[in-house]
Design a protein around this motif. Structure first.
Motif, PDB file in Angstrom:
ATOM      1  N   VAL A   1      10.523  -3.687   2.615  1.00 34.93           N
ATOM      2  CA  VAL A   1       9.109  -2.931   2.522  1.00 34.93           C
ATOM      3  C   VAL A   1       8.072  -3.728   1.740  1.00 34.93           C
ATOM      4  O   VAL A   1       7.029  -3.922   2.080  1.00 34.93           O
ATOM      5  CB  VAL A   1       9.496  -1.590   1.799  1.00 34.93           C
ATOM      6  CG1 VAL A   1       8.179  -0.716   1.555  1.00 34.93           C
ATOM      7  CG2 VAL A   1      10.390  -0.786   2.785  1.00 34.93           C
ATOM      8  N   THR A   2       8.598  -4.576   0.878  1.00 37.94           N
ATOM      9  CA  THR A   2       7.855  -5.277   0.071  1.00 37.94           C
ATOM     10  C   THR A   2       7.094  -6.333   0.868  1.00 37.94           C
ATOM     11  O   THR A   2       5.812  -6.720   0.631  1.00 37.94           O
ATOM     12  CB  THR A   2       8.537  -5.852  -1.253  1.00 37.94           C
ATOM     13  OG1 THR A   2       8.967  -4.919  -1.900  1.00 37.94           O
ATOM     14  CG2 THR A   2       7.662  -6.768  -2.180  1.00 37.94           C
ATOM     15  N   LEU A   3       7.971  -6.992   1.760  1.00 35.98           N
ATOM     16  CA  LEU A   3       7.249  -8.115   2.393  1.00 35.98           C
ATOM     17  C   LEU A   3       6.350  -7.465   3.313  1.00 35.98           C
ATOM     18  O   LEU A   3       5.424  -8.252   3.764  1.00 35.98           O
ATOM     19  CB  LEU A   3       8.708  -8.819   3.232  1.00 35.98           C
ATOM     20  CG  LEU A   3       8.307  -9.979   4.025  1.00 35.98           C
ATOM     21  CD1 LEU A   3       7.595 -10.943   2.880  1.00 35.98           C
ATOM     22  CD2 LEU A   3       9.384 -10.530   4.733  1.00 35.98           C
ATOM     23  N   ALA A   4       6.687  -6.302   3.983  1.00 32.26           N
ATOM     24  CA  ALA A   4       5.808  -5.535   4.917  1.00 32.26           C
ATOM     25  C   ALA A   4       4.259  -5.347   4.086  1.00 32.26           C
ATOM     26  O   ALA A   4       3.145  -5.449   5.062  1.00 32.26           O
ATOM     27  CB  ALA A   4       6.398  -4.301   5.496  1.00 32.26           C
ATOM     28  N   ILE A   5       4.507  -4.940   2.880  1.00 28.78           N
ATOM     29  CA  ILE A   5       3.202  -4.698   2.169  1.00 28.78           C
ATOM     30  C   ILE A   5       2.326  -5.860   2.008  1.00 28.78           C
ATOM     31  O   ILE A   5       1.283  -6.100   2.079  1.00 28.78           O
ATOM     32  CB  ILE A   5       3.669  -4.236   0.901  1.00 28.78           C
ATOM     33  CG1 ILE A   5       4.042  -2.658   1.119  1.00 28.78           C
ATOM     34  CG2 ILE A   5       2.456  -3.968   0.057  1.00 28.78           C
ATOM     35  CD1 ILE A   5       4.571  -1.975  -0.172  1.00 28.78           C
ATOM     36  N   SER A   6       3.031  -6.942   1.808  1.00 24.68           N
ATOM     37  CA  SER A   6       2.521  -8.328   1.462  1.00 24.68           C
ATOM     38  C   SER A   6       1.959  -8.834   2.806  1.00 24.68           C
ATOM     39  O   SER A   6       0.767  -9.138   2.724  1.00 24.68           O
ATOM     40  CB  SER A   6       3.771  -9.496   1.236  1.00 24.68           C
ATOM     41  OG  SER A   6       4.079  -9.151  -0.209  1.00 24.68           O
ATOM     42  N   VAL A   7       2.517  -8.736   4.129  1.00 23.67           N
ATOM     43  CA  VAL A   7       1.880  -8.934   5.314  1.00 23.67           C
ATOM     44  C   VAL A   7       0.761  -8.070   5.568  1.00 23.67           C
ATOM     45  O   VAL A   7      -0.411  -8.656   6.011  1.00 23.67           O
ATOM     46  CB  VAL A   7       3.076  -8.755   6.392  1.00 23.67           C
ATOM     47  CG1 VAL A   7       2.299  -8.941   7.842  1.00 23.67           C
ATOM     48  CG2 VAL A   7       4.069  -9.800   6.176  1.00 23.67           C
ATOM     49  N   LEU A   8       0.876  -6.641   5.402  1.00 18.91           N
ATOM     50  CA  LEU A   8      -0.609  -5.933   5.368  1.00 18.91           C
ATOM     51  C   LEU A   8      -1.507  -6.423   4.518  1.00 18.91           C
ATOM     52  O   LEU A   8      -2.685  -6.338   4.816  1.00 18.91           O
ATOM     53  CB  LEU A   8      -0.034  -4.471   4.982  1.00 18.91           C
ATOM     54  CG  LEU A   8      -0.901  -3.112   5.289  1.00 18.91           C
ATOM     55  CD1 LEU A   8      -1.432  -3.371   6.576  1.00 18.91           C
ATOM     56  CD2 LEU A   8      -0.314  -1.946   4.846  1.00 18.91           C
ATOM     57  N   LEU A   9      -1.350  -6.496   3.281  1.00 15.60           N
ATOM     58  CA  LEU A   9      -2.386  -6.941   2.391  1.00 15.60           C
ATOM     59  C   LEU A   9      -3.041  -8.461   2.664  1.00 15.60           C
ATOM     60  O   LEU A   9      -4.356  -8.363   2.846  1.00 15.60           O
ATOM     61  CB  LEU A   9      -1.701  -7.193   0.994  1.00 15.60           C
ATOM     62  CG  LEU A   9      -2.889  -7.512  -0.097  1.00 15.60           C
ATOM     63  CD1 LEU A   9      -3.964  -6.376  -0.079  1.00 15.60           C
ATOM     64  CD2 LEU A   9      -2.110  -7.515  -1.609  1.00 15.60           C
ATOM     65  N   THR A  10      -2.363  -9.424   3.312  1.00 20.62           N
ATOM     66  CA  THR A  10      -2.732 -10.611   3.801  1.00 20.62           C
ATOM     67  C   THR A  10      -3.784 -10.393   4.856  1.00 20.62           C
ATOM     68  O   THR A  10      -4.817 -10.659   4.906  1.00 20.62           O
ATOM     69  CB  THR A  10      -1.479 -11.309   4.318  1.00 20.62           C
ATOM     70  OG1 THR A  10      -0.759 -11.866   3.036  1.00 20.62           O
ATOM     71  CG2 THR A  10      -2.079 -12.766   4.733  1.00 20.62           C
ATOM     72  N   LEU A  11      -3.152  -9.420   5.912  1.00 20.39           N
ATOM     73  CA  LEU A  11      -4.199  -9.392   6.998  1.00 20.39           C
ATOM     74  C   LEU A  11      -5.466  -8.552   6.923  1.00 20.39           C
ATOM     75  O   LEU A  11      -6.497  -8.561   7.241  1.00 20.39           O
ATOM     76  CB  LEU A  11      -3.198  -8.734   8.190  1.00 20.39           C
ATOM     77  CG  LEU A  11      -2.149  -9.445   8.913  1.00 20.39           C
ATOM     78  CD1 LEU A  11      -1.279  -8.401   9.805  1.00 20.39           C
ATOM     79  CD2 LEU A  11      -2.703 -10.678   9.506  1.00 20.39           C
ATOM     80  N   THR A  12      -5.275  -7.539   5.761  1.00 20.02           N
ATOM     81  CA  THR A  12      -6.165  -7.034   5.594  1.00 20.02           C
ATOM     82  C   THR A  12      -7.470  -7.358   4.848  1.00 20.02           C
ATOM     83  O   THR A  12      -8.415  -7.422   5.058  1.00 20.02           O
ATOM     84  CB  THR A  12      -5.833  -5.473   4.378  1.00 20.02           C
ATOM     85  OG1 THR A  12      -4.929  -4.861   4.909  1.00 20.02           O
ATOM     86  CG2 THR A  12      -7.071  -4.754   4.002  1.00 20.02           C
ATOM     87  N   ILE A  13      -6.999  -8.224   4.041  1.00 21.56           N
ATOM     88  CA  ILE A  13      -7.926  -9.073   3.178  1.00 21.56           C
ATOM     89  C   ILE A  13      -8.609 -10.161   4.286  1.00 21.56           C
ATOM     90  O   ILE A  13      -9.861 -10.463   4.257  1.00 21.56           O
ATOM     91  CB  ILE A  13      -7.370 -10.016   1.920  1.00 21.56           C
ATOM     92  CG1 ILE A  13      -6.980  -9.060   0.906  1.00 21.56           C
ATOM     93  CG2 ILE A  13      -8.165 -11.294   1.660  1.00 21.56           C
ATOM     94  CD1 ILE A  13      -6.028  -9.666  -0.319  1.00 21.56           C
TER      95      ILE A  13
END
Length: 451
Positions: free
Chosen positions: A359-371
């Motif tokens: 879940v933490t890794l998915a959040i990091s991926v999501l934040l990366t793509l969002t930015i």
């Protein structure tokens, strides 16, 4: 479970997908918005239990909803013979495909230089196809695997435009089916409700833009998910090959390299990234030429320095530039934006624990793509599909809100020449950023995120 409501939703949604796919032109914005709003209303009703799914309600033992997964497949198959109506990118796919099928390197020739030559005639490139190109003065930027798929489609149907379009759509359909299959298994693997995959599978934007309008983000997503699945099975060499194929479809997964290196540790991570880089280089080998890298980089630089559509941060900066300079500063500021993206991606990777949960890794991926998308100068509707996948493994829902709102960007195409309606763009991002910030705030204070 089959109920009267579900049957009614299925029939209405199928009818709306058919109308949007076969009966609406891009300039018909009011009709496009009305039908899209109806589709998203039905989507929100049918997916409501999944929208409110939280870690407290995770249950990996839940059986996949066969009716809804069947609907996701049916909606895509219904668009099998659709000619893309919201994007003209497919014309470049066919142009490059004719070059590949006839032995020409698509990275070597500008369409504007090629037209009217004996080579163009021998490759079956017509003036009618040229007139549909949106970037005739740019070298192709599509990676090698997509070029192979373009070439297969054009080679199978050299004189049949619809046949070639269907041939282009088949790998996208297969990839989408594979993505649904993988999502079910990955969600179960991480202890989550497998029906969460339906938030992606039934999303109207995903169905219309990827399957309907022939965008190969679908193939990229499939390969990235397959690489993740293989990685969870400790098959890292196979995962590296598959991830290289994903990057050879769309370059976007390169953004995730810092996270991958962080996950594996610097020494192993850099070695693994180098292996994937070598595989990508190998995939470019059939198109190798003296000018290959120069031409691709030239077109990518022009993309970042000349193109602008449905942007957020950049449009604010552009406005300030007009006030201070009196002209559009995209040429000067695009490099700064790219540097900000790189720094942000690296910072997120460094801040992500190398032993973090899925879940933490998915959040990091999501934040990366969002930015990345918030700092980009061009954000077409189908780009947002990449955000939906990591969001499935988290409690965040703002990417799905964005997928519904980004349809307003099609207001640009109501007139010739194209004219963006910046008040609609401002409304889109105000809602998405506001909703997203609310969700991020709730995560920070450890409150459950709900819609």
């Amino acid at each position: 479970m089959i109920t009267p409501f579900r049957v009614g939703w299925l029939v209405l949604s199928l009818w709306l997908f058919m109308l949007l796919g076969y009966g609406v032109a891009r300039p018909q914005f009011t009709l496009l918005m009305t039908l899209s709003a109806l589709l998203f209303w039905g989507y929100s009703r049918i997916a409501q239990p999944l929208w409110f799914d939280t870690p407290a309600t995770h249950d990996a033992t839940v059986k996949p909803d066969r009716f809804l997964f069947g609907a996701a497949i049916l909606f895509r198959l219904a668009l099998l013979v659709m000619t893309p109506n919201l994007s003209d990118d497919y014309a470049r796919f066919l142009w490059d495909g004719h070059l590949v099928a006839n032995g020409y390197n698509p990275y070597e020739y500008l369409p504007s230089q090629f037209l009217g030559t004996s080579m163009a005639a021998s490759a079956g490139l017509t003036d009618a196809l040229f007139q549909r190109l949106n970037s005739p003065d740019y070298f192709s930027v599509y990676p090698p695997l997509t070029q192979v798929l373009f070439g297969v489609a054009a080679g199978l149907f050299p004189g049949d435009g619809l046949g070639a379009i269907v041939a282009l759509r088949v790998p996208i359909l297969l990839a989408e089916f594979g993505t649904l299959w993988l999502l079910v298994r990955l969600l179960r693997r991480f202890g989550m409700n497998p029906n969460r995959a339906l938030l992606y599978g039934l999303n109207p934007l995903v169905i219309l833009e990827l399957t309907g309008n022939l965008h190969f983000e679908a193939v990229m997503i499939f390969f990235v998910l397959l690489a993740v699945w293989l990685f969870t099975q400790q098959r890292r060499i196979a995962a590296s090959v598959v991830l290289a194929l994903g990057i050879a479809t769309k370059l976007l997964p390169l953004l995730l390299f810092p996270l991958l290196i962080r996950r594996l540790g610097w020494k192993r991570g850099l070695a693994y990234a180098s292996l994937i880089g070598g595989l990508i280089a190998l995939l470019f080998t059939p198109f190798l030429s003296v000018n290959l890298l120069h031409n691709i980089m030239d077109s990518l630089n022009l993309y970042f320095q000349k193109f602008e559509f449905n942007a957020s941060v950049y449009y604010l900066i552009r406005t300030v530039g007009y006030w201070l300079k009196g002209y559009n500063i995209i040429g000067q500021f695009s490099t700064t934006l790219r540097l900000l993206i790189i720094l942000s991606v690296v910072y997120i990777a460094v801040r992500t624990p190398n032993r973090s949960s899925a879940v933490t890794l998915a959040i990091s991926v999501l934040l990366t793509l969002t930015i990345y998308w918030l700092l980009s100068t061009t954000v077409h509707p189908w780009y947002i599909s990449s955000l939906l996948i990591p969001a499935l493994f988290t409690r965040f829902r703002y990417p799905f809100v964005w997928s519904a709102l980004i349809v307003v960007s099609y207001a640009t195409y109501q007139t010739q020449p194209y004219q963006e309606h910046l008040w609609l763009t401002a409304l889109e991002y105000a809602v998405v950023v506001g909703y997203g910030m609310l969700e991020w705030k709730r995560v920070i204070v450890n409150q459950p995120v709900r819609a």
